[in-house]
Design a protein around this motif. Structure first.
Motif, PDB file in Angstrom:
ATOM      1  N   ASP A 100       0.823  -1.215   0.000  1.00 31.34           N
ATOM      2  CA  ASP A 100       0.000   0.000   0.000  1.00 31.34           C
ATOM      3  C   ASP A 100       0.857   1.266   0.000  1.00 31.34           C
ATOM      4  O   ASP A 100       0.601   2.202  -0.758  1.00 31.34           O
ATOM      5  CB  ASP A 100      -0.936   0.018   1.206  1.00 31.34           C
ATOM      6  CG  ASP A 100      -2.055  -0.990   1.054  1.00 31.34           C
ATOM      7  OD1 ASP A 100      -2.267  -1.476  -0.083  1.00 31.34           O
ATOM      8  OD2 ASP A 100      -2.706  -1.309   2.068  1.00 31.34           O
ATOM      9  N   GLN A 101       1.870   1.291   0.860  1.00 31.08           N
ATOM     10  CA  GLN A 101       2.735   2.478   0.922  1.00 31.08           C
ATOM     11  C   GLN A 101       3.430   2.724  -0.407  1.00 31.08           C
ATOM     12  O   GLN A 101       3.558   3.868  -0.862  1.00 31.08           O
ATOM     13  CB  GLN A 101       3.788   2.319   2.021  1.00 31.08           C
ATOM     14  CG  GLN A 101       3.271   2.662   3.414  1.00 31.08           C
ATOM     15  CD  GLN A 101       4.358   2.548   4.467  1.00 31.08           C
ATOM     16  OE1 GLN A 101       5.547   2.469   4.140  1.00 31.08           O
ATOM     17  NE2 GLN A 101       3.953   2.517   5.726  1.00 31.08           N
ATOM     18  N   ALA A 103       2.398   1.761  -3.354  1.00 35.03           N
ATOM     19  CA  ALA A 103       1.401   2.215  -4.328  1.00 35.03           C
ATOM     20  C   ALA A 103       1.041   3.676  -4.095  1.00 35.03           C
ATOM     21  O   ALA A 103       0.848   4.446  -5.042  1.00 35.03           O
ATOM     22  CB  ALA A 103       0.154   1.330  -4.234  1.00 35.03           C
ATOM     23  N   GLN A 104       0.982   4.072  -2.803  1.00 34.32           N
ATOM     24  CA  GLN A 104       0.652   5.467  -2.484  1.00 34.32           C
ATOM     25  C   GLN A 104       1.755   6.407  -2.951  1.00 34.32           C
ATOM     26  O   GLN A 104       1.489   7.503  -3.457  1.00 34.32           O
ATOM     27  CB  GLN A 104       0.412   5.618  -0.982  1.00 34.32           C
ATOM     28  CG  GLN A 104      -0.946   5.076  -0.532  1.00 34.32           C
ATOM     29  CD  GLN A 104      -1.036   4.893   0.973  1.00 34.32           C
ATOM     30  OE1 GLN A 104      -0.184   5.400   1.712  1.00 34.32           O
ATOM     31  NE2 GLN A 104      -2.056   4.167   1.427  1.00 34.32           N
ATOM     32  N   ALA A 105       3.003   5.966  -2.775  1.00 34.91           N
ATOM     33  CA  ALA A 105       4.125   6.811  -3.208  1.00 34.91           C
ATOM     34  C   ALA A 105       4.099   6.997  -4.727  1.00 34.91           C
ATOM     35  O   ALA A 105       4.362   8.089  -5.240  1.00 34.91           O
ATOM     36  CB  ALA A 105       5.448   6.180  -2.773  1.00 34.91           C
ATOM     37  N   ALA A 107       1.358   6.741  -6.572  1.00 31.16           N
ATOM     38  CA  ALA A 107       0.165   7.531  -6.884  1.00 31.16           C
ATOM     39  C   ALA A 107       0.436   9.015  -6.667  1.00 31.16           C
ATOM     40  O   ALA A 107      -0.065   9.875  -7.404  1.00 31.16           O
ATOM     41  CB  ALA A 107      -1.014   7.059  -6.034  1.00 31.16           C
ATOM     42  N   ALA A 108       1.261   9.312  -5.629  1.00 23.91           N
ATOM     43  CA  ALA A 108       1.601  10.708  -5.346  1.00 23.91           C
ATOM     44  C   ALA A 108       2.367  11.332  -6.505  1.00 23.91           C
ATOM     45  O   ALA A 108       2.365  12.552  -6.682  1.00 23.91           O
ATOM     46  CB  ALA A 108       2.434  10.790  -4.059  1.00 23.91           C
ATOM     47  N   GLN A 112      -0.052   5.015 -11.767  1.00 19.51           N
ATOM     48  CA  GLN A 112      -0.794   3.838 -11.327  1.00 19.51           C
ATOM     49  C   GLN A 112      -0.363   2.662 -12.193  1.00 19.51           C
ATOM     50  O   GLN A 112      -0.996   2.347 -13.203  1.00 19.51           O
ATOM     51  CB  GLN A 112      -2.300   4.062 -11.451  1.00 19.51           C
ATOM     52  CG  GLN A 112      -2.874   4.907 -10.322  1.00 19.51           C
ATOM     53  CD  GLN A 112      -4.385   4.901 -10.349  1.00 19.51           C
ATOM     54  OE1 GLN A 112      -4.971   5.288 -11.349  1.00 19.51           O
ATOM     55  NE2 GLN A 112      -4.995   4.460  -9.270  1.00 19.51           N
TER      56      GLN A 112
END
Ligand SMILES: [Zn+2]
Length: 176
Positions: A100-101, A103-105, A107-108, A112
Motif C-alpha cells: 500500500d505504501q 502504491a501510495q508513493a 500515486a503521489a 498507477q
C-alpha cells in the motif's frame, strides 16, 4: 565522475578479457536462473556457473512475474534451455514491505502501474507459489526440471524449497 563513466573506462581496459569470440549464445548447460537482484547474491560462484553456461534473469525478489516468464520463454523457445532454477533469499527487501505504501508513493507521483511491488510475508510460501506458476505456464515448453532455492546471506547457505506433489498434482497448502 559517475559510475557509468568508471564502468565504461573499466570495460575499455578489459576488452580483450571480455571478448567471447565464437562463444554460442545458447547456454552451454541449458539452464536459466531467475534470482533476486540483491547485491549479496553472487550467483556465479554460488551455483558454479561460468560465462556461457546459463541465462541469468534478475528482478526485485526473484519473483515469477509476467516479465520473468517472458524472458524464460525466450530462453527455452529460442535459446534451448530446459531447466530453471529460482533463487530467493532471506532478508529480502520485499519481505514485510508495504504494498500500500509503495502504491501510495507512486500515486503521489501520478503513476498507477499495472504491476505490483510484490511484497511478501513468507519467503518459502512465495517461492512455492512462483515454482507452481512456472510449472503451470504453457509459455514454457520444458517444465520437468524447475527447482527453487533460498540463500541466507548471513551464513552463505543455500537451501531448497520443495513443492509437495501428490499424484502428479501440485498441492499448494500455502496458496490463498
Ligand atoms: Zn531480495
Amino acid at each position: 565522475m559517475t559510475n557509468a563513466d568508471d564502468m565504461l573506462a573499466v570495460a575499455a581496459s578489459r576488452a580483450a578479457r571480455l571478448a567471447a569470440p565464437g562463444l554460442s549464445p545458447m547456454p552451454r548447460r541449458k539452464v536459466a536462473v531467475l534470482a533476486c537482484m540483491d547485491t549479496r547474491i553472487d550467483l556465479f560462484p554460488m551455483l558454479g556457473i561460468e560465462r556461457g553456461d546459463a541465462h541469468v534473469i534478475r528482478n526485485a525478489g526473484g519473483l515469477v512475474t509476467d516479465d520473468a516468464i517472458r524472458s524464460l520463454s525466450v530462453s527455452q523457445r529460442q535459446l534451448g534451455t530446459e531447466e530453471i532454477v529460482v533463487v530467493m533469499h532471506d532478508g529480502c527487501g520485499l519481505h514485510g514491505a508495504s504494498e500500500d505504501q509503495f502504491a501510495q508513493a507512486l500515486a503521489a507521483d501520478g503513476v498507477q502501474p499495472t504491476w505490483r511491488l510484490g511484497a511478501f510475508d513468507d519467503v518459502e510460501a512465495t517461492l512455492r507459489r512462483g515454482l507452481a506458476r512456472l510449472r503451470s505456464s504453457p509459455e514454457l515448453p520444458a517444465r520437468d526440471h524447475i527447482r527453487g532455492f533460498i540463500f541466507d546471506p548471513e551464513t552463505g547457505a543455500l537451501r531448497e524449497v520443495r513443492v509437495p506433489a501428490v499424484g502428479g498434482r501440485i498441492v499448494l497448502a500455502t496458496d490463498r
